[in-house]
Write an enzyme that holds these catalytic residues in place. Structure first.
Site, PDB file in Angstrom:
ATOM      1  N   SER A 101      -2.754  -7.682   3.058  1.00 23.04           N
ATOM      2  CA  SER A 101      -3.018  -7.532   4.496  1.00 23.04           C
ATOM      3  C   SER A 101      -3.442  -8.879   5.083  1.00 23.04           C
ATOM      4  O   SER A 101      -3.003  -9.255   6.175  1.00 23.04           O
ATOM      5  CB  SER A 101      -4.143  -6.526   4.741  1.00 23.04           C
ATOM      6  OG  SER A 101      -3.794  -5.274   4.237  1.00 23.04           O
TER       7      SER A 101
ATOM      8  N   ARG B  97      -1.218  -6.249  -8.176  1.00 20.85           N
ATOM      9  CA  ARG B  97      -0.022  -7.070  -7.940  1.00 20.85           C
ATOM     10  C   ARG B  97       0.167  -8.093  -9.044  1.00 20.85           C
ATOM     11  O   ARG B  97       1.264  -8.324  -9.515  1.00 20.85           O
ATOM     12  CB  ARG B  97      -0.161  -7.800  -6.587  1.00 20.85           C
ATOM     13  CG  ARG B  97      -0.183  -6.871  -5.403  1.00 20.85           C
ATOM     14  CD  ARG B  97      -0.749  -7.533  -4.179  1.00 20.85           C
ATOM     15  NE  ARG B  97      -2.165  -7.870  -4.384  1.00 20.85           N
ATOM     16  CZ  ARG B  97      -3.012  -8.187  -3.435  1.00 20.85           C
ATOM     17  NH1 ARG B  97      -2.603  -8.252  -2.192  1.00 20.85           N
ATOM     18  NH2 ARG B  97      -4.271  -8.458  -3.713  1.00 20.85           N
TER      19      ARG B  97
ATOM     20  N   HIS C  91       0.841  -1.209   0.000  1.00 21.94           N
ATOM     21  CA  HIS C  91       0.000   0.000   0.000  1.00 21.94           C
ATOM     22  C   HIS C  91       0.873   1.256   0.000  1.00 21.94           C
ATOM     23  O   HIS C  91       0.614   2.210  -0.735  1.00 21.94           O
ATOM     24  CB  HIS C  91      -0.860   0.068   1.277  1.00 21.94           C
ATOM     25  CG  HIS C  91      -1.927  -0.970   1.401  1.00 21.94           C
ATOM     26  ND1 HIS C  91      -2.066  -1.769   2.498  1.00 21.94           N
ATOM     27  CD2 HIS C  91      -2.940  -1.315   0.570  1.00 21.94           C
ATOM     28  CE1 HIS C  91      -3.120  -2.557   2.362  1.00 21.94           C
ATOM     29  NE2 HIS C  91      -3.662  -2.317   1.189  1.00 21.94           N
TER      30      HIS C  91
ATOM     31  N   LYS D  47     -18.031  -4.972   9.805  1.00 17.20           N
ATOM     32  CA  LYS D  47     -16.967  -5.881   9.393  1.00 17.20           C
ATOM     33  C   LYS D  47     -15.822  -5.779  10.402  1.00 17.20           C
ATOM     34  O   LYS D  47     -15.142  -4.759  10.478  1.00 17.20           O
ATOM     35  CB  LYS D  47     -16.486  -5.490   7.984  1.00 17.20           C
ATOM     36  CG  LYS D  47     -15.790  -6.625   7.272  1.00 17.20           C
ATOM     37  CD  LYS D  47     -15.429  -6.223   5.847  1.00 17.20           C
ATOM     38  CE  LYS D  47     -14.187  -6.962   5.419  1.00 17.20           C
ATOM     39  NZ  LYS D  47     -13.516  -6.325   4.299  1.00 17.20           N
TER      40      LYS D  47
END
Ligand code: PNS
Length: 169
Positions: free
Chosen positions: A132, A94, A21, A45
């Protein structure tokens, strides 16, 4: 005539922010007058880090960048953009698998608001496997992620998962 300030947003969950990030944030910040980092606020969430912790971690790793603004949003991202004079969404990719998903999001966002453009930056190759969720999984079972996240994030990950204490034993 004064030209309009070019504002973009790099939005995400950032649970937690990774070096991947950060790479996109640093590079995108050079392309715009202002880059907002939009942290999705979704109380339903539950992540490893709560909303305030995620924001604090982003702040601590981006303080060297002068044209960054950390903001929160909920609901549709394009609505936040419209209400805040932002016309560009920045996304990082990515791998080829990411491109499928990012194209779908870009098309959907254009459907929702044709005035908002998406630009997609490829991550540096050394971050191409960093996410993450994988970072959290690896650290939870004792793996070393020091090359994958900023130091402040590493410290917090270790504190939350008690890996730091185990190292001392
Ligand atoms: O961290 P992520 O999963 O890459 O972030 C995805 C995010 C938060 C940018 C995306 O889910 C989003 O924009 N959510 C807000 C709701 C929305 O606008 N959905 C339509 C997206 S096409």
């Amino acid at each position: 005539m004064k030209s309009k300030k070019r504002k973009a947003i790099f939005a995400g969950s950032f649970d937690p922010i990774t070096n991947g990030h950060l790479d996109i944030i640093c590079r995108a910040s050079k392309l715009f007058d202002e880059l907002q980092i939009g942290v999705l606020y979704n109380p339903n969430k539950k992540g490893l880090f709560d909303f305030d912790e995620r924001v604090e971690l982003i702040k601590s790793c981006t303080k060297h960048l002068k044209n960054i603004k950390i903001v929160s949003f909920d609901g549709l991202l394009v609505n936040y953009c419209k209400n805040n004079g932002i016309d560009t969404l920045v996304r990082g990719v990515r791998t080829g698998a990411d491109i499928e998903y990012e194209l779908q999001m870009a098309h959907m966002n254009r459907e929702l608001d044709p005035d908002i453009e998406t630009i997609i930056l490829p991550t540096k190759v050394e971050h191409s496997f960093v996410s993450s969720s994988l970072v959290k999984e690896v650290v939870t079972v004792g793996g070393d992620v020091k090359n994958l996240v900023p130091k402040t994030v590493l410290d917090e990950l270790e504190r939350k998962t008690n890996r730091g204490n185990e190292k001392c034993m």
